[in-house]
Design a protein around this motif. Structure first.
Motif, PDB file in Angstrom:
ATOM      1  N   ASP A  62       0.810  -1.217   0.000  1.00 35.91           N
ATOM      2  CA  ASP A  62       0.000   0.000   0.000  1.00 35.91           C
ATOM      3  C   ASP A  62       0.843   1.267   0.000  1.00 35.91           C
ATOM      4  O   ASP A  62       0.307   2.369  -0.109  1.00 35.91           O
ATOM      5  CB  ASP A  62      -0.962   0.005   1.190  1.00 35.91           C
ATOM      6  N   ARG A  63       2.168   1.145   0.122  1.00 31.18           N
ATOM      7  CA  ARG A  63       3.045   2.312   0.020  1.00 31.18           C
ATOM      8  C   ARG A  63       3.515   2.548  -1.417  1.00 31.18           C
ATOM      9  O   ARG A  63       4.120   3.582  -1.702  1.00 31.18           O
ATOM     10  CB  ARG A  63       4.274   2.135   0.919  1.00 31.18           C
ATOM     11  N   CYS A  64       3.295   1.561  -2.270  1.00 26.68           N
ATOM     12  CA  CYS A  64       3.801   1.650  -3.640  1.00 26.68           C
ATOM     13  C   CYS A  64       2.918   2.552  -4.487  1.00 26.68           C
ATOM     14  O   CYS A  64       1.745   2.787  -4.176  1.00 26.68           O
ATOM     15  CB  CYS A  64       3.843   0.261  -4.271  1.00 26.68           C
ATOM     16  N   LEU A  65       3.493   3.017  -5.603  1.00 30.45           N
ATOM     17  CA  LEU A  65       2.694   3.705  -6.606  1.00 30.45           C
ATOM     18  C   LEU A  65       1.684   2.727  -7.190  1.00 30.45           C
ATOM     19  O   LEU A  65       1.919   1.516  -7.220  1.00 30.45           O
ATOM     20  CB  LEU A  65       3.595   4.254  -7.709  1.00 30.45           C
ATOM     21  N   PRO A  66       0.539   3.237  -7.662  1.00 26.58           N
ATOM     22  CA  PRO A  66      -0.505   2.337  -8.175  1.00 26.58           C
ATOM     23  C   PRO A  66       0.003   1.332  -9.201  1.00 26.58           C
ATOM     24  O   PRO A  66      -0.367   0.158  -9.158  1.00 26.58           O
ATOM     25  CB  PRO A  66      -1.527   3.305  -8.777  1.00 26.58           C
ATOM     26  N   GLU A  67       0.854   1.751 -10.128  1.00 28.87           N
ATOM     27  CA  GLU A  67       1.334   0.845 -11.169  1.00 28.87           C
ATOM     28  C   GLU A  67       2.111  -0.319 -10.571  1.00 28.87           C
ATOM     29  O   GLU A  67       1.924  -1.484 -10.957  1.00 28.87           O
ATOM     30  CB  GLU A  67       2.206   1.615 -12.161  1.00 28.87           C
ATOM     31  N   THR A  68       2.999  -0.028  -9.599  1.00 26.44           N
ATOM     32  CA  THR A  68       3.788  -1.086  -8.968  1.00 26.44           C
ATOM     33  C   THR A  68       2.898  -2.031  -8.177  1.00 26.44           C
ATOM     34  O   THR A  68       3.083  -3.255  -8.221  1.00 26.44           O
ATOM     35  CB  THR A  68       4.853  -0.468  -8.048  1.00 26.44           C
ATOM     36  N   GLU A 125      -6.665  -1.991   2.558  1.00 20.69           N
ATOM     37  CA  GLU A 125      -7.607  -2.199   1.446  1.00 20.69           C
ATOM     38  C   GLU A 125      -7.909  -0.904   0.711  1.00 20.69           C
ATOM     39  O   GLU A 125      -8.039  -0.888  -0.520  1.00 20.69           O
ATOM     40  CB  GLU A 125      -8.934  -2.795   1.942  1.00 20.69           C
ATOM     41  N   GLY A 126      -8.043   0.183   1.452  1.00 18.50           N
ATOM     42  CA  GLY A 126      -8.381   1.457   0.828  1.00 18.50           C
ATOM     43  C   GLY A 126      -7.334   1.896  -0.175  1.00 18.50           C
ATOM     44  O   GLY A 126      -7.660   2.400  -1.258  1.00 18.50           O
ATOM     45  N   MET A 127      -6.041   1.715   0.159  1.00 16.48           N
ATOM     46  CA  MET A 127      -4.976   2.113  -0.749  1.00 16.48           C
ATOM     47  C   MET A 127      -4.930   1.213  -1.989  1.00 16.48           C
ATOM     48  O   MET A 127      -4.667   1.677  -3.100  1.00 16.48           O
ATOM     49  CB  MET A 127      -3.627   2.074  -0.027  1.00 16.48           C
ATOM     50  N   ALA A 158      -5.406   2.194  -5.903  1.00 13.70           N
ATOM     51  CA  ALA A 158      -4.496   1.796  -6.980  1.00 13.70           C
ATOM     52  C   ALA A 158      -5.260   1.177  -8.142  1.00 13.70           C
ATOM     53  O   ALA A 158      -4.951   1.436  -9.312  1.00 13.70           O
ATOM     54  CB  ALA A 158      -3.459   0.805  -6.446  1.00 13.70           C
ATOM     55  N   VAL A 159      -6.291   0.373  -7.836  1.00 14.13           N
ATOM     56  CA  VAL A 159      -7.103  -0.237  -8.893  1.00 14.13           C
ATOM     57  C   VAL A 159      -7.817   0.851  -9.694  1.00 14.13           C
ATOM     58  O   VAL A 159      -7.850   0.816 -10.938  1.00 14.13           O
ATOM     59  CB  VAL A 159      -8.118  -1.235  -8.291  1.00 14.13           C
ATOM     60  N   ARG A 160      -8.388   1.822  -9.008  1.00 15.08           N
ATOM     61  CA  ARG A 160      -9.116   2.894  -9.712  1.00 15.08           C
ATOM     62  C   ARG A 160      -8.175   3.710 -10.588  1.00 15.08           C
ATOM     63  O   ARG A 160      -8.544   4.128 -11.692  1.00 15.08           O
ATOM     64  CB  ARG A 160      -9.816   3.806  -8.699  1.00 15.08           C
ATOM     65  N   GLN A 161      -6.943   3.940 -10.106  1.00 10.47           N
ATOM     66  CA  GLN A 161      -5.982   4.710 -10.894  1.00 10.47           C
ATOM     67  C   GLN A 161      -5.489   3.921 -12.104  1.00 10.47           C
ATOM     68  O   GLN A 161      -5.273   4.480 -13.180  1.00 10.47           O
ATOM     69  CB  GLN A 161      -4.786   5.109 -10.018  1.00 10.47           C
ATOM     70  N   HIS A 162      -5.338   2.613 -11.927  1.00  8.67           N
ATOM     71  CA  HIS A 162      -4.802   1.783 -13.008  1.00  8.67           C
ATOM     72  C   HIS A 162      -5.854   1.464 -14.061  1.00  8.67           C
ATOM     73  O   HIS A 162      -5.534   1.294 -15.234  1.00  8.67           O
ATOM     74  CB  HIS A 162      -4.245   0.486 -12.411  1.00  8.67           C
ATOM     75  N   THR A 214     -17.995  -1.898  -5.303  1.00  7.43           N
ATOM     76  CA  THR A 214     -17.260  -1.244  -6.383  1.00  7.43           C
ATOM     77  C   THR A 214     -16.425  -2.277  -7.125  1.00  7.43           C
ATOM     78  O   THR A 214     -16.121  -3.361  -6.609  1.00  7.43           O
ATOM     79  CB  THR A 214     -16.338  -0.154  -5.815  1.00  7.43           C
ATOM     80  N   TYR A 215     -16.033  -1.920  -8.364  1.00  8.19           N
ATOM     81  CA  TYR A 215     -15.153  -2.801  -9.114  1.00  8.19           C
ATOM     82  C   TYR A 215     -13.823  -2.971  -8.387  1.00  8.19           C
ATOM     83  O   TYR A 215     -13.215  -4.051  -8.414  1.00  8.19           O
ATOM     84  CB  TYR A 215     -14.921  -2.243 -10.514  1.00  8.19           C
ATOM     85  N   ALA A 216     -13.334  -1.904  -7.766  1.00  6.63           N
ATOM     86  CA  ALA A 216     -12.074  -1.991  -7.030  1.00  6.63           C
ATOM     87  C   ALA A 216     -12.185  -2.991  -5.893  1.00  6.63           C
ATOM     88  O   ALA A 216     -11.281  -3.806  -5.666  1.00  6.63           O
ATOM     89  CB  ALA A 216     -11.695  -0.613  -6.490  1.00  6.63           C
TER      90      ALA A 216
END
Length: 648
Positions: A213-219, A244-246, A250-254, A266-268
């Motif tokens: 959860d500390r990683c960028l969304p892509e990672t 889970e929130g983070m 990341a799913v929403r951003q990706h 939600t889909y996420a």
């Protein structure tokens, strides 16, 4: 001693029960692929649970436990490849004597190399088609060439790059016809990875994925995709620690084009639930757990982890934490029975925890990291006070109460800082404590007897309270012992000065506030205040000087005389020991923005011969500079006159 804010196998919260449950689940499903989620907010203790899981498997020879921290590998070009390579390298390390394992590991790593080159070849094709070298492509090729030819990026030639491209093409050509497509490549990889696990002859591969959860969304998404697409095979178990929130973020951003929701979720959320078969969510600490945690942290700070007191106390705390809803928790009778006595360190911890745990439980929202940081900050401030020589002036319980206000109600802390700057007592705070504690004198009737409570009396009491936005919290806080009205709060405000600059221009000077306002006003008002300034003792004159200097220093426009400059001159006229400080103030002003006002008006303020010489030197510097013509002209004129002109 400060308790390190990182994962630990020292279990102060009885999270060992959660870790053992995860271990038991992995053991029961040993032949099946498994993903377990350990969820919780940042600082909830997820990493510590993973460490306990790793410790539990340490003695199991046929279980290989691999720790992977996604955050440490942030910035790698392919998070999927890094995760896979980490697992394979750990298998090689543990099975280095097996030729069959080594050979199969090379096959798997070759497949990983193929995936890396496949990505790069897409970039090469783009360059060939357009004739324009894409920056990302060049970066990837230079990186690949560095690895293949053993050269630094600065010494790589075009021939080296062509070699890389040719080898990438060779990888593609060597791929079997039935494995040319991406799905077929994934299928082939899974078969090769399963074969590697069979040759390794282990009962279970357990991969502990931390800090996702500390990683960028892509990672984060690439790591999860690697688990789902490549590594979700028999005998492989993944324990994923993440908020889970983070991950949903990341799913929403990706996948930004996905609809917001699918049915009730939600889909996420659906993505996460599809990946995580068994979720564990770490519960927030309640009052009993928070109080026990505070006690253990304080004793750990004072006595150390290896002390007999701490070890026995932890063992007793674990017994209590099995059923925290029963009994008083770590009460003195239980501690005395477990330790044989109640040592002074434990006695102090019990007393402090009893006072601050109720508010800290709500304020920290049951987060262990927030509780730990509070305790660490308090211990650090006490240590600083000890080093500065006023440690005996601080009562830890009083400091903790003030820090509660600092952390959870800034307006209460600000009131403490404002009121205590002069005499050390805060009238607002004393009034609040008197009202909520019932210490106000009861009203009398005409005959001297007690007057009956009426609605107007209640309204009068309420009107006496400060108008704070968080007044209800402040009332609860004021009930905590001890009453702060009994203490000189200045050393406490000083040691917590990182909260605000309590001794700067924004600080209240108590009874001197009215005089400070006069000295900051127009010339007539400043001259009228001169008699009061003359009667001041040196310490109070210095306080006023510092406050006025701070106010003048932060002025936005130095082309005009800033508020407080006249007051500085009057103070120095009557308290000559501050005249060198006035010269230092003038030297510190920005020359390029300074108006001619700075040149004149200091005759009466500068009476010391040494100070007069310093001022003449400063005038010479202003006259010699070329950045500010008006100041230069005024300084030259003042030098010709031989003295600074009188202030208007």
């Amino acid at each position: 001693m400060i308790v390190a804010d990182n994962e630990t196998s020292v279990d102060l919260l009885y999270y060992e029960a959660i870790a053992h449950t995860v271990v038991r689940l992995v053991n029961e499903k040993s032949d099946e692929p498994l993903t377990v989620g350990v969820h919780g907010d940042w600082g909830a203790g997820k990493s510590s649970v993973l460490m306990m899981v790793e410790d539990a498997f340490a003695d199991r020879e046929r279980v290989l436990c691999v720790r992977f921290n996604g955050w440490l590998f942030q910035g790698y070009e392919d998070a999927k490849a890094v995760l896979i390579e980490t697992i394979v390298e750990e298998l090689l390390r543990s099975q280095s004597a097996s030729t069959r394992v080594v050979n199969q590991a090379k096959t798997v790593l070759r497949r990983v190399d193929w995936m890396k080159f496949a990505r790069r070849v897409g970039g090469v094709a783009f360059t060939a088609a357009t004739g324009v070298p894409h920056p990302d492509t060049l970066k990837e090729l230079y990186g690949a060439a560095s690895n293949l030819v053993g050269k630094s990026a600065d010494s790589i030639t075009q021939g080296d790059l062509r070699s890389v491209v040719e080898q990438a093409g060779q990888y593609l050509k060597e791929a079997e016809p039935e494995t040319e497509t991406a799905p077929q490549q994934m299928h082939a990889f899974r078969e090769e990875f399963e074969e590697l696990l069979r040759r390794a002859d282990i009962d279970r591969l357990v991969v502990l994925v931390d800090d996702l959860d500390r990683c960028l969304p892509e990672t984060a998404i690439e790591t999860l995709e690697a688990i789902r697409l490549f590594l979700f095979v028999p005998k492989a178990a993944f324990v994923i620690a993440a908020d889970e929130g983070m991950i949903e973020y990341a799913v929403r951003q990706h996948f930004p084009d996905l609809p917001v929701a699918a049915g009730p979720a939600t889909y996420a959320r659906n993505y996460l639930e599809k990946l995580i078969q068994v979720p564990f969510r770490l519960p927030s600490l309640g009052y009993a757990e928070t109080r026990i945690y505070i006690i253990l942290l304080l004793v750990l700070n004072e006595c150390g982890e290896q002390s007999d007191e701490f070890q026995k106390l932890v063992a007793f705390a674990r017994q209590v934490l099995r059923r925290p809803w029963k009994g008083p928790g770590l009460d003195r009778n239980g501690v005395a029975e477990a330790l044989g006595t109640v040592p002074p360190s434990v006695e102090r911890a019990l007393d402090l925890a009893y006072r601050i745990a109720p508010i800290l439980t709500d304020g920290a929202r049951g987060n262990p990291r927030q509780v730990k940081r509070f305790i660490n900050t308090m211990v650090l401030r006490l240590a600083i006070a000890e080093e500065r020589g006023f440690g005996d002036d601080l009562n830890p319980t009083v400091l903790a109460k003030i820090m509660l206000a600092e952390r959870f109600a800034p307006e209460v802390y600000d009131a403490i800082a404002r009121g205590s700057a002069g005499t050390g007592a805060s009238e607002e705070l004393a009034e609040l404590e008197a009202v909520v504690r019932g210490d106000r004198q009861e009203p009398k009737d005409a005959e001297g007897g007690k007057k009956k409570d009426t609605g107007s009396d209640v309204a009068l009491e309420a009107s006496a309270l400060p108008d704070w936005p968080n007044l209800e919290w402040a009332k609860q806080w004021a009930m905590i012992d001890p009453s702060l009205a009994e203490y000189d709060l200045r050393p406490y405000v000083f040691v917590t000065r990182d909260r605000r600059s309590v001794f700067g221009a924004v600080t209240s000077l108590g009874e001197l506030d009215e005089l400070l306002a006069k000295l900051s006003g127009p010339p007539l008002q400043v001259r009228q205040a001169a008699a009061e300034v003359a009667r001041l003792p040196g310490s109070e004159a210095e306080q006023l000087f510092d406050a006025l200097r701070a106010k003048a220093t932060v002025a936005e426009d130095f082309s005009e005389q800033p508020a407080g400059a006249l007051g500085l001159a009057v103070i120095c006229q009557h308290h000559s020991f501050l005249q060198p400080s006035l010269i230092a103030f003038l030297k510190g002003l920005p020359v390029s923005k300074l108006g001619p006002w700075a040149v004149t008006g200091w005759t009466n303020a500068l009476t010391s011969e040494d100070v007069k010489v310093e001022f003449k030197t400063l005038l010479s510097e202003w006259a010699a500079q070329d950045d500010n013509k008006p100041l230069q002209v005024a300084a030259k004129a003042a030098r010709q006159m031989g003295r600074g002109g009188e202030r208007r």
